[in-house]
Write a protein that holds these residues in place. Structure first.
Motif, PDB file in Angstrom:
ATOM      1  N   ASP A 187       0.823  -1.207   0.000  1.00 43.24           N
ATOM      2  CA  ASP A 187       0.000   0.000   0.000  1.00 43.24           C
ATOM      3  C   ASP A 187       0.859   1.261   0.000  1.00 43.24           C
ATOM      4  O   ASP A 187       0.454   2.310  -0.520  1.00 43.24           O
ATOM      5  CB  ASP A 187      -0.982   0.019   1.164  1.00 43.24           C
ATOM      6  CG  ASP A 187      -0.291  -0.014   2.524  1.00 43.24           C
ATOM      7  OD1 ASP A 187       0.896  -0.376   2.579  1.00 43.24           O
ATOM      8  OD2 ASP A 187      -0.951   0.319   3.533  1.00 43.24           O
ATOM      9  N   PHE A 188       2.073   1.171   0.558  1.00 43.14           N
ATOM     10  CA  PHE A 188       3.001   2.304   0.520  1.00 43.14           C
ATOM     11  C   PHE A 188       3.414   2.590  -0.917  1.00 43.14           C
ATOM     12  O   PHE A 188       3.404   3.743  -1.370  1.00 43.14           O
ATOM     13  CB  PHE A 188       4.230   2.005   1.381  1.00 43.14           C
ATOM     14  CG  PHE A 188       5.264   3.101   1.388  1.00 43.14           C
ATOM     15  CD1 PHE A 188       5.226   4.107   2.346  1.00 43.14           C
ATOM     16  CD2 PHE A 188       6.291   3.127   0.441  1.00 43.14           C
ATOM     17  CE1 PHE A 188       6.180   5.124   2.357  1.00 43.14           C
ATOM     18  CE2 PHE A 188       7.241   4.132   0.444  1.00 43.14           C
ATOM     19  CZ  PHE A 188       7.191   5.132   1.403  1.00 43.14           C
ATOM     20  N   LEU A 189       3.771   1.544  -1.642  1.00 46.75           N
ATOM     21  CA  LEU A 189       4.250   1.714  -3.011  1.00 46.75           C
ATOM     22  C   LEU A 189       3.129   2.088  -3.974  1.00 46.75           C
ATOM     23  O   LEU A 189       3.385   2.533  -5.088  1.00 46.75           O
ATOM     24  CB  LEU A 189       4.953   0.435  -3.478  1.00 46.75           C
ATOM     25  CG  LEU A 189       6.244   0.106  -2.713  1.00 46.75           C
ATOM     26  CD1 LEU A 189       6.820  -1.229  -3.171  1.00 46.75           C
ATOM     27  CD2 LEU A 189       7.272   1.215  -2.893  1.00 46.75           C
ATOM     28  N   GLU A 190       1.877   1.909  -3.532  1.00 46.63           N
ATOM     29  CA  GLU A 190       0.754   2.377  -4.345  1.00 46.63           C
ATOM     30  C   GLU A 190       0.615   3.895  -4.263  1.00 46.63           C
ATOM     31  O   GLU A 190       0.072   4.528  -5.171  1.00 46.63           O
ATOM     32  CB  GLU A 190      -0.546   1.713  -3.886  1.00 46.63           C
ATOM     33  CG  GLU A 190      -0.645   0.232  -4.247  1.00 46.63           C
ATOM     34  CD  GLU A 190      -1.915  -0.401  -3.701  1.00 46.63           C
ATOM     35  OE1 GLU A 190      -2.730   0.344  -3.111  1.00 46.63           O
ATOM     36  OE2 GLU A 190      -2.086  -1.619  -3.847  1.00 46.63           O
ATOM     37  N   SER A 191       1.102   4.464  -3.149  1.00 49.07           N
ATOM     38  CA  SER A 191       0.964   5.911  -2.933  1.00 49.07           C
ATOM     39  C   SER A 191       2.245   6.691  -3.201  1.00 49.07           C
ATOM     40  O   SER A 191       2.189   7.885  -3.509  1.00 49.07           O
ATOM     41  CB  SER A 191       0.516   6.175  -1.486  1.00 49.07           C
ATOM     42  OG  SER A 191      -0.715   5.539  -1.204  1.00 49.07           O
ATOM     43  N   LEU A 306      13.941   4.405  -4.559  1.00 46.91           N
ATOM     44  CA  LEU A 306      14.928   3.323  -4.463  1.00 46.91           C
ATOM     45  C   LEU A 306      14.274   1.960  -4.676  1.00 46.91           C
ATOM     46  O   LEU A 306      14.838   1.079  -5.340  1.00 46.91           O
ATOM     47  CB  LEU A 306      15.637   3.370  -3.113  1.00 46.91           C
ATOM     48  CG  LEU A 306      16.540   4.586  -2.875  1.00 46.91           C
ATOM     49  CD1 LEU A 306      17.075   4.585  -1.444  1.00 46.91           C
ATOM     50  CD2 LEU A 306      17.705   4.582  -3.878  1.00 46.91           C
ATOM     51  N   GLN A 307      13.074   1.775  -4.134  1.00 46.09           N
ATOM     52  CA  GLN A 307      12.353   0.515  -4.318  1.00 46.09           C
ATOM     53  C   GLN A 307      11.989   0.323  -5.791  1.00 46.09           C
ATOM     54  O   GLN A 307      12.101  -0.784  -6.323  1.00 46.09           O
ATOM     55  CB  GLN A 307      11.076   0.503  -3.460  1.00 46.09           C
ATOM     56  CG  GLN A 307      11.331   0.342  -1.975  1.00 46.09           C
ATOM     57  CD  GLN A 307      11.718  -1.070  -1.605  1.00 46.09           C
ATOM     58  OE1 GLN A 307      11.979  -1.929  -2.443  1.00 46.09           O
ATOM     59  NE2 GLN A 307      11.779  -1.339  -0.299  1.00 46.09           N
ATOM     60  N   ARG A 308      11.568   1.409  -6.418  1.00 43.08           N
ATOM     61  CA  ARG A 308      11.196   1.309  -7.837  1.00 43.08           C
ATOM     62  C   ARG A 308      12.420   0.995  -8.689  1.00 43.08           C
ATOM     63  O   ARG A 308      12.344   0.200  -9.634  1.00 43.08           O
ATOM     64  CB  ARG A 308      10.541   2.615  -8.299  1.00 43.08           C
ATOM     65  CG  ARG A 308       9.927   2.533  -9.696  1.00 43.08           C
ATOM     66  CD  ARG A 308       9.086   3.744 -10.014  1.00 43.08           C
ATOM     67  NE  ARG A 308       9.905   4.924 -10.205  1.00 43.08           N
ATOM     68  CZ  ARG A 308       9.424   6.120 -10.552  1.00 43.08           C
ATOM     69  NH1 ARG A 308       8.110   6.269 -10.694  1.00 43.08           N
ATOM     70  NH2 ARG A 308      10.222   7.149 -10.720  1.00 43.08           N
ATOM     71  N   ALA A 309      13.562   1.610  -8.340  1.00 44.17           N
ATOM     72  CA  ALA A 309      14.782   1.361  -9.100  1.00 44.17           C
ATOM     73  C   ALA A 309      15.254  -0.080  -8.919  1.00 44.17           C
ATOM     74  O   ALA A 309      15.797  -0.693  -9.842  1.00 44.17           O
ATOM     75  CB  ALA A 309      15.869   2.338  -8.640  1.00 44.17           C
TER      76      ALA A 309
END
Length: 311
Positions: A187-191, A306-309
């Motif tokens: 849910d964090f990465l959705e926002s 950083l998570q997306r990378a």
């Protein structure tokens, strides 16, 4: 730093009543339950986006959360005289109108279509969305400060002070592992990150990090009016009327502005808002809160980048 912890203990000693804090916690629980059960803000209020009724609906939500909280404080502290105080109604009314207009403001959508003939609409929309608080919050509060406020000392905590700086830095440091943990949650990465890839860098002929930086500066700015209104105007300013009682109603309303965010973020805003409110009251400055608020916001952006990378 010891002085601030002493101030926090003093605040709890003077303001804390088990019946009041339990009642406020119950009110917060009810508000959170309603919002996250029926998705009140996203599925109902925000369906009126661009409609003149949109800010009115926000006003109804925020006025209910705030005035019920004030009533609880005045009832348990036997301060019902507050409701006859003209200063209370002027300050609370100004704050509610400003933030409701800010929440329901949509003119930046038209401005974004007109800017460069709408070729960078998405980028302009999000940047102007974050900058519109200059018109809807900062300017009205400044006019209130200059022409209405009968006790002007500083512009609601905008004067920098060194008191408590070490404590604020420690608190910000303590958030790093929490942000790191949160960044692994779906849910964090959705926002986050709130920055979205647009064609703005191609339009201006610059690397994407440039447009990302411009966006993040605008995003960071938007936390300054938030601190100014909630910790500056509603705590430092309203303490002229409510004294230490200005903190508790503020955190209930502050929680409500997070209803469109993940539940964990809304709950954490209660504790963070309370601590920042007490410290603002102690230091008579919002700069420590700005340090923490913007630091956390940019920290979450960086963690999500950083998570997306990594994926």
């Amino acid at each position: 730093m010891k002085g601030l912890w002493h101030d926090l203990r003093d605040h709890l000693r003077i303001d804390f009543r088990s019946d009041l804090y339990l009642s406020t916690a119950s009110w917060l629980t009810l508000l959170l339950t309603i919002n996250y059960t029926i998705d009140l803000e996203d599925s109902y209020i925000d369906t009126y986006q661009g409609d003149p009724r949109w800010p009115i609906l926000y006003f109804g939500l925020y006025a209910t959360t705030y005035y019920v909280s004030v009533w609880l404080w005045t009832y348990f502290h036997k301060r019902l005289d507050v409701w006859k105080n003209r200063e209370f109604w002027l300050r609370s009314g100004c704050a509610l109108v400003c933030y409701s207009v800010y929440s329901g403001f949509y003119a930046h959508s038209d401005w974004s279509r007109q800017l460069f003939d709408g070729q960078i609409y998405v980028f302009a929309y999000y940047c102007l969305h974050n900058l519109q608080s200059l018109l809807t919050i900062v300017l009205p509060l400044y006019l209130f400060y200059k022409f209405v406020d009968t006790y002007p000392s500083s512009f609601y905590g905008m004067v920098p002070k060194r008191k408590g700086l070490v404590l604020y830095l420690i608190l910000l440091g303590l958030m790093v592992p929490l942000i790191t943990f949160a960044s692994f949650q779906p849910d964090f990465l959705e926002s986050y990150p709130t920055y979205r890839d647009t064609n703005a860098n191609e339009f201006f002929g610059v690397p994407e990090w440039v447009t990302a930086l411009v966006y993040e500066l605008c995003y960071g700015w938007d936390f300054i009016p938030t601190e100014l209104l909630f910790r500056g105007f509603l705590v430092i300013g309203m303490s002229r009327v409510l004294g230490r009682g200005a903190v508790l109603p503020m955190i209930v309303w502050y929680c409500a502005i997070h209803f469109g965010r993940p539940l964990g973020e809304a709950i954490s805003s209660i504790f963070g808002g309370y601590l920042l409110g007490v410290l603002a009251l102690s230091t008579r400055s919002i700069w420590g809160g700005l340090l923490i608020h913007i630091g956390i916001a940019w920290g979450m952006e960086i963690a999500a980048f950083l998570q997306r990378a990594a994926h």
